[in-house]
Design an enzyme around this catalytic site. Structure first.
Site, PDB file in Angstrom:
ATOM      1  CE  LYS A   1      -3.978   1.889   2.597  1.00  0.00           C
ATOM      2  NZ  LYS A   1      -4.857   1.659   3.771  1.00  0.00           N
TER       3      LYS A   1
ATOM      4  CB  SER B   1      -8.153   3.468   2.878  1.00  0.00           C
ATOM      5  OG  SER B   1      -7.273   2.915   3.850  1.00  0.00           O
TER       6      SER B   1
ATOM      7  CB  SER C   1      -8.274   0.589   5.765  1.00  0.00           C
ATOM      8  OG  SER C   1      -8.951   1.806   5.944  1.00  0.00           O
TER       9      SER C   1
END
Length: 431
Positions: free
Chosen positions: A55, A130, A154
């Site tokens: 990420k 996210s 997330s």
């Protein structure tokens, strides 16, 4: 050959229209693959040759660490985060940086300055956020596994929407050194994988104490355990707030545990209505504090001038309730509520080994659909209690509704990660 596998993934990424990646350096990862093939000392490591996506809020040297924001669009990582060092030490290769909601402040994957990520399991719908790109990269088979961060769901939210496995370790199990924090008292780094066995392996690889993160803990290696005599708690309020179609799929999943010999225990959690306000009030204040370093002087642009609408909303609310005249009215009350929520949650584990239920209360909306901030926040109502209370939680696929995946959430007490991971593995085998 590892280089062949890397080349195959790079070709897939190039052809993919999922928009899962922000930054990929094929030349770099192929060179690293060649070096890995010659490295005999790493050949017996558990992640040898595994191709991992990371990420874009976790530092990887030489890659764009933008948090999917124009604020940090030109920032290139100068060091590897602790989790990345651990990945490399176990024989893994980093294939690239994944797309995400801007500064991890979202539940849909739509707030990225690079455009939204698509859901490989339902291309017209959001992948969740996210950690949208990490989940989509795994679901689309663009990597072997991925790393994400989970502040209020997330990792688990997109894992559920994309039909893969996600795990949020207990607070402190994995070092956050090198993570661009959203809310430091909630943040945790964890795996997104194609199966639960891989989640166990990847968690073991990245966990452990780190002098650079004072909240980190040393824990024994997580092993698979027999769960046949476990008491599985089902919280009435978690089921009540969930859409009927999702609830029906989750009830089928609960039957799987019963068939394995587990005892199902009915539980009640009276603070479900406090979950979202408590989480977001604390999140806003901590996020406002965390973003003060993005002042346009040391690196990046001044965040209030460069960021998107949702990030700006959170900053302005955080600034407002951080002020002395409002702190007692909002923030301090949220901290008190958090204490009550945690006490109540930990009490539930006196009656059950694990808590099982839905991950998200509703199906993902369609890409580009007009959704209000409050409707967006509602995705998190079942995931934020995990972060508020510092417990561990994993998600495994549990059916689908018209092709859209449904994820079963399994929650465990603090540092009972081994129990949760074992239950995830056994559920997958028996579902």
């Amino acid at each position: 050959m590892i280089t062949d596998r890397v080349s195959d993934y790079l070709e897939k990424i190039e052809k993919s229209d999922v928009n899962a990646f922000i930054d990929v350096n094929g030349e770099k990862v192929l060179k690293e693959a060649e070096e890995l093939e010659k490295n005999d000392t790493l050949k017996n490591k558990p992640l040898y040759g595994k191709i991992v996506a990371v990420k874009s809020n976790i530092n990887v040297k030489g890659y764009k660490i933008s948090c999917a924001s124009k604020t940090l669009e030109k920032y290139v990582g100068t060091y590897d985060a602790t989790v990345v060092k651990k990945l490399r030490s176990q024989g893994a290769l980093i294939v690239g940086m994944t797309n995400m909601d801007e500064f991890a402040g979202g539940s849909s994957g739509e707030t990225s300055c690079y455009g939204p990520t698509k859901n490989p399991a339902a291309m017209d719908r959001i992948p969740g956020g996210s950690s949208s790109g990490s989940a989509a990269a795994v679901a689309a088979d663009l990597c072997d596994m991925a790393i994400g961060s989970d502040t209020g769901g997330s990792i688990r939210n997109p894992a559920s929407h994309c039909g893969i496995v996600g795990f949020k370790p207990s607070y402190g199990v994995v070092s956050r050194q090198g993570l661009c924090d959203l809310a430091m008292s909630f943040d945790q780094i964890g795996p997104l994988t194609k199966n639960a066995e891989d989640a166990l392996v990847l968690t073991n690889a990245i966990k452990g104490i780190d002098r650079s993160d004072s909240t980190s803990l040393e824990t024994p290696k997580f092993e698979k355990k027999d769960i046949s005599n476990y008491k599985i708690g089902v919280v009435k309020e978690f089921m009540d707030v969930t859409d009927e179609k999702i609830r029906n799929e989750i009830e089928k999943g609960i039957e799987v545990f019963k068939d394995m010999g587990c005892k199902i225990v009915d539980l009640s959690y009276k603070y479900i209505d406090l979950a979202l306000p408590t989480y977001y009030l604390i999140n806003y204040v901590e996020f406002f504090s965390a973003t003060r370093k993005y002042d346009g002087r040391r690196y990046g642009e001044f965040i209030e001038e460069a960021c998107g609408e949702e990030v700006l909303r959170r900053i302005l609310i955080g600034k407002h309730i951080s002020e002395q005249e409002f702190s007692g009215k909002y923030y301090k009350k949220a901290l008190q509520a958090r204490k009550s929520m945690k006490k109540e949650m930990l009490g539930l584990f006196n009656s059950a080994d694990l808590i099982v239920g839905p991950t998200v209360p509703k199906l993902p909306h369609k890409l580009g659909e007009d959704v209000s901030p409050m409707e967006m926040y509602a995705y998190d109502v079942l995931t934020v209690p995990t972060n508020i209370c510092g417990i561990c939680s994993g998600v495994v696929r549990c059916g689908n509704i018209s092709g859209v995946p449904v994820g079963l959430q399994i929650q465990g007490a603090p540092l009972e990660d081994e129990k949760v991971l074992s239950a995830m593995i056994e559920f997958e085998k028996n579902y």
